[in-house]
Design an enzyme around this catalytic site. Structure first.
Site, mmCIF file in Angstrom:
data_model
loop_
_atom_site.group_PDB
_atom_site.id
_atom_site.type_symbol
_atom_site.label_atom_id
_atom_site.label_comp_id
_atom_site.label_asym_id
_atom_site.label_seq_id
_atom_site.Cartn_x
_atom_site.Cartn_y
_atom_site.Cartn_z
ATOM 1 N N ASP A 143 -6.059 -3.647 6.111
ATOM 2 C CA ASP A 143 -5.051 -2.594 5.985
ATOM 3 C C ASP A 143 -5.681 -1.203 6.054
ATOM 4 O OD1 ASP A 143 -2.219 -2.007 5.222
ATOM 5 O OD2 ASP A 143 -3.212 -1.005 3.559
ATOM 6 N N GLU B 53 -6.177 -2.627 11.032
ATOM 7 C CA GLU B 53 -5.048 -1.724 11.264
ATOM 8 C C GLU B 53 -5.614 -0.314 11.315
ATOM 9 O OE1 GLU B 53 -2.507 -0.570 8.120
ATOM 10 O OE2 GLU B 53 -0.747 -0.464 9.415
ATOM 11 N N HIS C 286 6.126 -5.203 9.675
ATOM 12 C CA HIS C 286 6.945 -4.910 8.487
ATOM 13 C C HIS C 286 7.109 -3.419 8.246
ATOM 14 C CE1 HIS C 286 2.790 -4.669 7.435
ATOM 15 N NE2 HIS C 286 3.130 -4.004 6.350
HETATM 16 O O1 TEU Z 1 0.485 0.800 6.761
HETATM 17 C C1 TEU Z 1 -0.204 2.006 6.993
HETATM 18 C C2 TEU Z 1 0.593 2.891 7.769
HETATM 19 O O2 TEU Z 1 0.057 3.669 8.501
HETATM 20 C C3 TEU Z 1 2.069 2.773 7.693
HETATM 21 O O3 TEU Z 1 2.477 2.710 6.344
HETATM 22 C C4 TEU Z 1 2.612 4.017 8.274
HETATM 23 O O4 TEU Z 1 1.849 5.087 7.717
HETATM 24 C C5 TEU Z 1 4.025 4.237 7.910
HETATM 25 O O5 TEU Z 1 4.666 3.053 7.711
HETATM 26 C C6 TEU Z 1 4.574 4.948 9.116
HETATM 27 O O6 TEU Z 1 5.430 5.943 8.681
HETATM 28 C C7 TEU Z 1 -0.201 -0.112 5.933
HETATM 29 C C8 TEU Z 1 0.768 -1.225 5.611
HETATM 30 O O7 TEU Z 1 1.142 -1.884 6.825
HETATM 31 C C9 TEU Z 1 1.969 -0.610 4.939
HETATM 32 O O8 TEU Z 1 2.988 -1.592 4.713
HETATM 33 C C10 TEU Z 1 1.519 -0.007 3.622
HETATM 34 O O9 TEU Z 1 2.616 0.668 3.040
HETATM 35 C C11 TEU Z 1 0.382 1.001 3.849
HETATM 36 O O10 TEU Z 1 -0.630 0.530 4.723
HETATM 37 C C12 TEU Z 1 -0.314 1.287 2.527
HETATM 38 O O11 TEU Z 1 -1.024 0.143 2.138
#
Ligand code: TEU
Length: 559
Positions: free
Chosen positions: A204, A255, A328
């Protein structure tokens, strides 16, 4: 008995299915999904033909961010079940030839984690330096960095008068990766799950772990340029990879938030020094005018093709990308880029083919394979996502954006669009649960559900089954070069994949009117066959291709 092969590069011809457990299947009547619910659907996934499951976090968590705020990396959240349930899932998936990829969230922990609880209010805690604390500047926040969920990225620790950094929610405190003890803890966590037989890891926001250590104000933006693809990120990833991933042969996908092609060539370099592959999100910002997510806007089709071209040609022979539309955090692609009212099945299939014929590893998000849509919520009370509710509060209550305008923006952009419960059948609660679901199900579940899809040979489900199969059978999909055939065409996205013995062309009409294009004149049409399409296809492959609304055609030339 596990039927998992030990082919080190299995993931280059594989398709991976993402499960968001809270919304996948509830084995009881809690209204939230669980691990036993996932186990009950493994036969469905085996029928689809996927090779691995990416499981988003199931660890102990207060669920402020639905599990991306971990309070114990070594325990399963009882909402999802027990460690025995997890072990059963792993064994039963392996028995079906399905690997398990776990989500690892180590840019931050929950503020309920015992490390943070010990550190908070105590500068002498052995865990204080696990997190990032800064003294006030001019009596206030240390710098102007913004949380990705809105507001300042700093929260005050009243007792010590220092602030701690949180790039996401204030309940998600960033870990201090400069501290070798933190890196040692991360290696322990990943080794624990790898030792249990987990086949890989999704990391993540892993490109945010290295912050520029002077933490300067950002006079050009929200601070992301001082922690994205940061100064020591590759060093840290190589350290973790050498210590754990390479020892267990784990497949890894990072990611990468707001990253660059050059960094991703290094993150996913073919020498496997860091990660197997990367997620980047540039193609999913073509409906963010000037990079601003929180607006209602059409997507930029020409820019979409330019971005795919940049990444397909840039990673070819240098790295490896994840191919995806949905997850998601993203709205449902058939609602976002297709036509979920008049051409839902056609456009869902076209969008699937668009990415599945590229080089990389495709990821299918739960429900994408049956063409699930955004739910079209109409009241703020229907939303649960911390990012969405924060942004509503900031934009409507602080910035004065009209409620109706914000509701239209949320209906297009909220992460809850993809988190509505999986639609299994037409029964109450869509077969997702025997109790009231935690998030309202889309009203169209009576027509759009897995049971209907499996019974309909023309469904999106069987089209995705074919896409998964083609990747295993047609080598040019994995090995071929990439050429955008019509970069300036205003409706058709057509590209050519070329290897020594095969040429594949994928034509996609992204709009609701008929459109046409000409195949390259240097190709021998006598060797061409239609492999797959979303409208009936027969006879010879002609030079002039006339595509119906949202039509996709996959054509193979044998040389
Ligand atoms: O997502 C990181 C992320 O970049 C997304 O949250 C993005 O910033 C946002 O949805 C776009 O507006 C990861 C996970 O996939 C996410 O579900 C978590 O909320 C986030 O990290 C924090 O752990």
């Amino acid at each position: 008995m596990s039927v998992i092969t030990n082919d080190a590069n299995w993931w280059k011809t594989a398709s991976i299915y993402q499960i968001y457990p809270k919304s996948f299947c509830d084995s009881g009547s809690k209204g939230t999904g669980d691990i036993q619910g996932i186990i009950s659907k493994l036969d469905y996934l085996q029928r689809l033909g996927i090779d691995a499951i990416w499981l988003t976090p199931v660890y102990q968590s207060p669920m402020i961010d639905n599990g991306y705020d971990i309070s114990d990396y070594y325990a399963i959240n009882p909402d999802f079940g027990s460690m025995d349930d997890f072990d059963q899932l792993l064994a039963e998936a392996h028995q079906r030839g399905i690997r398990i990829i776990m989500d690892i969230v180590v840019n931050h922990t929950s503020t309920q984690h015992h490390w943070f609880q010990s550190a908070l209010g105590d500068k002498n805690s052995p865990y204080r330096d696990y997190y990032i604390w800064k003294d006030p500047v001019d009596g206030g926040i240390p710098n102007n960095w913004q949380s990705k969920f809105g507001g300042s990225a700093w929260e005050l620790d009243e007792k010590t008068g220092q602030y701690f950094l949180h790039l996401f929610a204030k309940e998600q405190a960033d870990l201090n990766w400069e501290n070798p003890q933190v890196r040692a803890e991360v290696k322990e966590v990943i080794s624990f799950w790898a030792e249990k037989g987990v086949d890989g890891f999704r990391l993540d926001v892993i490109n945010l772990i290295s912050k520029q250590q002077d933490f300067p104000n950002d006079d050009q933006g929200d601070g992301r340029r001082f922690y994205t693809d940061g100064p020591r990120v590759h060093e840290y990833l190589q350290e973790i990879s050498e210590a754990v991933f390479q020892q267990y042969g784990s497949v890894t996908v990072g990611e990468m938030s707001s990253t660059t092609l050059e960094h991703c060539q290094q993150y996913s370099s073919l020498d496997n020094k860091e990660l197997s592959m990367v997620f980047n999100f540039h193609h999913l910002k073509v409906d963010y005018p000037n990079g601003e997510k929180w607006t209602k806007a059409p997507f930029d089709f020409i820019q979409l093709k330019q971005i795919f071209n940049h990444w397909q040609t840039g990673l070819n022979g240098k790295g490896w990308g994840a191919l995806f539309w949905c997850n998601h955090d993203q709205p449902r692609v058939v609602s976002r880029l297709g036509d979920d009212k008049h051409f839902r099945v056609e456009s869902a299939k076209m969008l699937g083919a668009s990415v599945h014929m590229m080089q990389g590893t495709p990821y299918i998000y739960q429900g994408e394979e049956i063409g699930m849509t955004n739910p079209g919520y109409t009241s703020i009370e229907q939303y649960r996502d911390v990012e969405s509710t924060n942004m509503y509060d900031i934009m409507v209550n602080e910035q004065g954006v009209p409620h109706d305008e914000m509701m239209a923006i949320l209906a297009q952009k909220s992460r809850d669009n993809s988190r509505t419960p999986m639609q299994w059948n037409h029964e109450e609660f869509a077969g997702f649960s025997k109790g009231q679901p935690w998030l309202q199900i889309a009203n169209n579940y009576t027509e759009i559900n897995a049971e209907q899809a499996v019974a309909d040979t023309n469904s999106v489900f069987y089209f995705y089954q074919q896409l998964i199969k083609l990747r295993k059978e047609v080598e040019v999909i994995t090995t071929g070069d990439y050429t955008d055939l019509y970069p300036s065409h205003t409706a058709i996205f057509g590209y050519q994949r070329q290897s020594q013995h095969q040429t594949l062309i994928c034509l996609n009409n992204y709009y609701g009117d008929e459109s046409e294009c000409m195949l390259p004149s240097d190709l021998d049409l006598s060797t061409a066959t239609y492999l797959l399409g979303n409208y009936p296809l027969q006879g010879e492959v002609s030079q002039r291709q006339v595509l119906k609304p949202y039509e996709t055609r996959i054509i193979l030339f044998q040389s």
